[in-house]
Scaffold this motif. Structure first.
Motif, mmCIF file in Angstrom:
data_model
loop_
_atom_site.group_PDB
_atom_site.id
_atom_site.type_symbol
_atom_site.label_atom_id
_atom_site.label_comp_id
_atom_site.label_asym_id
_atom_site.label_seq_id
_atom_site.Cartn_x
_atom_site.Cartn_y
_atom_site.Cartn_z
ATOM 1 N N ALA A 14 99.235 49.290 41.932
ATOM 2 C CA ALA A 14 97.928 49.914 41.686
ATOM 3 C C ALA A 14 96.778 48.935 41.873
ATOM 4 O O ALA A 14 95.633 49.347 42.070
ATOM 5 C CB ALA A 14 97.889 50.502 40.288
ATOM 6 N N THR A 15 97.083 47.638 41.811
ATOM 7 C CA THR A 15 96.040 46.620 41.969
ATOM 8 C C THR A 15 95.780 46.237 43.419
ATOM 9 O O THR A 15 94.841 45.496 43.710
ATOM 10 C CB THR A 15 96.427 45.359 41.184
ATOM 11 N N ASP A 16 96.608 46.733 44.335
ATOM 12 C CA ASP A 16 96.430 46.406 45.755
ATOM 13 C C ASP A 16 95.338 47.280 46.383
ATOM 14 O O ASP A 16 95.004 48.350 45.862
ATOM 15 C CB ASP A 16 97.745 46.597 46.517
ATOM 16 N N ALA A 17 94.816 46.823 47.499
ATOM 17 C CA ALA A 17 93.775 47.580 48.202
ATOM 18 C C ALA A 17 94.336 48.939 48.634
ATOM 19 O O ALA A 17 95.410 49.006 49.235
ATOM 20 C CB ALA A 17 93.296 46.802 49.418
ATOM 21 N N PRO A 18 93.619 50.033 48.343
ATOM 22 C CA PRO A 18 94.152 51.368 48.615
ATOM 23 C C PRO A 18 93.919 51.840 50.048
ATOM 24 O O PRO A 18 92.828 51.656 50.612
ATOM 25 C CB PRO A 18 93.384 52.247 47.633
ATOM 26 N N ILE A 19 94.952 52.444 50.605
ATOM 27 C CA ILE A 19 94.867 53.115 51.901
ATOM 28 C C ILE A 19 95.227 54.581 51.693
ATOM 29 O O ILE A 19 96.280 54.890 51.131
ATOM 30 C CB ILE A 19 95.830 52.495 52.928
ATOM 31 N N VAL A 37 104.861 53.330 56.401
ATOM 32 C CA VAL A 37 104.305 53.206 55.052
ATOM 33 C C VAL A 37 104.862 51.954 54.369
ATOM 34 O O VAL A 37 104.126 51.193 53.729
ATOM 35 C CB VAL A 37 104.615 54.464 54.223
ATOM 36 N N GLY A 38 106.172 51.730 54.523
ATOM 37 C CA GLY A 38 106.796 50.563 53.907
ATOM 38 C C GLY A 38 106.216 49.257 54.396
ATOM 39 O O GLY A 38 106.060 48.303 53.618
ATOM 40 N N ARG A 39 105.899 49.183 55.678
ATOM 41 C CA ARG A 39 105.281 47.962 56.216
ATOM 42 C C ARG A 39 103.905 47.724 55.597
ATOM 43 O O ARG A 39 103.532 46.583 55.306
ATOM 44 C CB ARG A 39 105.158 48.055 57.734
ATOM 45 N N LEU A 40 103.149 48.788 55.389
ATOM 46 C CA LEU A 40 101.835 48.633 54.768
ATOM 47 C C LEU A 40 101.971 48.164 53.319
ATOM 48 O O LEU A 40 101.224 47.292 52.867
ATOM 49 C CB LEU A 40 101.062 49.956 54.819
ATOM 50 N N VAL A 41 102.923 48.739 52.597
ATOM 51 C CA VAL A 41 103.141 48.340 51.210
ATOM 52 C C VAL A 41 103.592 46.881 51.147
ATOM 53 O O VAL A 41 103.112 46.100 50.318
ATOM 54 C CB VAL A 41 104.172 49.268 50.538
ATOM 55 N N ALA A 284 100.584 46.123 61.717
ATOM 56 C CA ALA A 284 99.880 44.848 61.800
ATOM 57 C C ALA A 284 98.391 45.077 62.039
ATOM 58 O O ALA A 284 97.542 44.382 61.440
ATOM 59 C CB ALA A 284 100.484 43.986 62.905
ATOM 60 N N ALA A 285 98.057 46.034 62.895
ATOM 61 C CA ALA A 285 96.649 46.310 63.187
ATOM 62 C C ALA A 285 95.934 46.863 61.954
ATOM 63 O O ALA A 285 94.800 46.463 61.649
ATOM 64 C CB ALA A 285 96.546 47.292 64.355
ATOM 65 N N VAL A 286 96.589 47.779 61.242
ATOM 66 C CA VAL A 286 95.972 48.374 60.052
ATOM 67 C C VAL A 286 95.825 47.325 58.948
ATOM 68 O O VAL A 286 94.794 47.255 58.283
ATOM 69 C CB VAL A 286 96.786 49.585 59.568
ATOM 70 N N LEU A 287 96.849 46.487 58.776
ATOM 71 C CA LEU A 287 96.773 45.461 57.731
ATOM 72 C C LEU A 287 95.642 44.465 58.037
ATOM 73 O O LEU A 287 94.895 44.072 57.129
ATOM 74 C CB LEU A 287 98.104 44.715 57.625
ATOM 75 N N ALA A 288 95.508 44.086 59.296
ATOM 76 C CA ALA A 288 94.424 43.168 59.651
ATOM 77 C C ALA A 288 93.062 43.829 59.447
ATOM 78 O O ALA A 288 92.116 43.189 58.969
ATOM 79 C CB ALA A 288 94.596 42.719 61.105
ATOM 80 N N HIS A 289 92.969 45.099 59.797
ATOM 81 C CA HIS A 289 91.683 45.798 59.702
ATOM 82 C C HIS A 289 91.277 46.035 58.253
ATOM 83 O O HIS A 289 90.074 46.113 57.950
ATOM 84 C CB HIS A 289 91.780 47.129 60.449
ATOM 85 N N THR A 290 92.260 46.180 57.364
ATOM 86 C CA THR A 290 91.955 46.492 55.962
ATOM 87 C C THR A 290 91.985 45.255 55.072
ATOM 88 O O THR A 290 91.897 45.363 53.847
ATOM 89 C CB THR A 290 92.950 47.519 55.415
#
Length: 292
Positions: A14-19, A37-41, A284-290
């Protein structure tokens, strides 16, 4: 109708940046692949996905008695954010979900930390007119968005003329055939994996036929998409399109031109779906962008 119950689920701390993942028209939230989804988490994100009204486990609506428009579908996004206690989030959107994300970024910029648009069309760009003209065989208007690929148009012309499937197996076979067309021609199509996915979508739906209400909602408010407003988007924006996009080819470049500072990423081989071969690059692109 604010009393429509919308199913959602979240992953990560819950403390991580929300997508917030916003899927396209007539599509369930589980079309956001579990592995993606797992990669983003794993990258340190709190990820939420949900079923639009009239899809999946969300409520189905008697449209004749309680009609709604795409404004209501857009407002469901705010309701999901509120339910999860979020004043804002990174919005990652697919297809028509991108129209929702763009409009929210224009209307309520304080709710959008960043915007990622995958396989989407520009808000107010006339995508619906382009698709209708392609399906009816009318010539496209001068200066319109690029038309869908012929294989996409041919498939849906045949589908509209065919009788509805009579049983579960026939329905799932038809859903697989549709996924094959949306997948495009750039990567191998895994029919076994497609069957598992479509069986899941079929069996978790409260009413599979209710998705047609999204089309009725669009027809009920043809002016849903304002034109000439994308210059007002202030959220950092990443636009992603597959090199073999069959539905909205070239639309990503138009979005990137109209939103100030937007970046365009072309994913080799990808069509209009999110197959396993693309997960690493997309995540990787979404994680870098967020990040940050």
């Amino acid at each position: 109708m604010s009393d429509v119950r919308v199913w959602s689920e979240e992953f990560g701390a819950a403390t991580d940046a929300p997508i917030l993942l916003i899927m396209g028209s007539m599509s369930q939230g589980v079309l956001w692949p579990d592995a993606f989804v797992g990669r983003l988490v794993a990258g340190g994100r709190r990820v939420i996905r949900y079923d639009h009204r009239d899809t999946g486990k969300s409520d189905t609506v008697d449209f004749a008695a309680n009609p709604y428009t795409w404004k209501d579908i857009k407002n469901d996004v705010h309701r999901v954010l509120d339910t999860h206690g979020l004043e804002s989030a990174h919005l990652v959107c697919h297809s028509a979900g991108g129209l929702l994300g763009q409009l929210i970024a224009v209307e309520r910029p304080e709710r959008v930390r960043s915007l990622t648009l995958i396989g989407s069309s520009p808000l107010g760009g006339g995508e619906g007119r382009v698709l209708l003209r392609a399906l009816t065989g009318e010539p496209q208007e001068e200066g319109s968005l690029p038309a869908p690929a012929p294989e996409f148009t041919d498939f849906y012309r045949t589908l509209m003329a065919a009788p509805p499937p009579g049983d579960r197996r026939a329905r799932i076979d038809g859903m697989i055939a549709e996924q094959r067309v949306l997948h495009g021609t750039g990567l191998p199509f895994d029919e076994d994996a497609a069957r598992r996915l479509q069986e899941r979508i079929h069996d978790r739906a409260n009413d599979l036929s209710a998705v047609v209400n999204h089309r009725l909602a669009a027809a009920a408010d043809p002016g849903f998409e304002p034109e000439g407003v994308l210059h007002r988007v202030t959220a950092p924006t990443l636009v992603i399109e597959g090199s073999h996009e069959p539905v909205k080819p070239g639309h990503g470049a138009v979005i990137a031109e109209r939103i100030p500072g937007a970046r365009l990423l072309i994913v080799a081989g990808m069509g209009h779906t999110l197959p396993p071969e693309t997960h690493e690059e997309l995540a990787a692109a979404v994680l870098a962008h967020t990040a940050g």
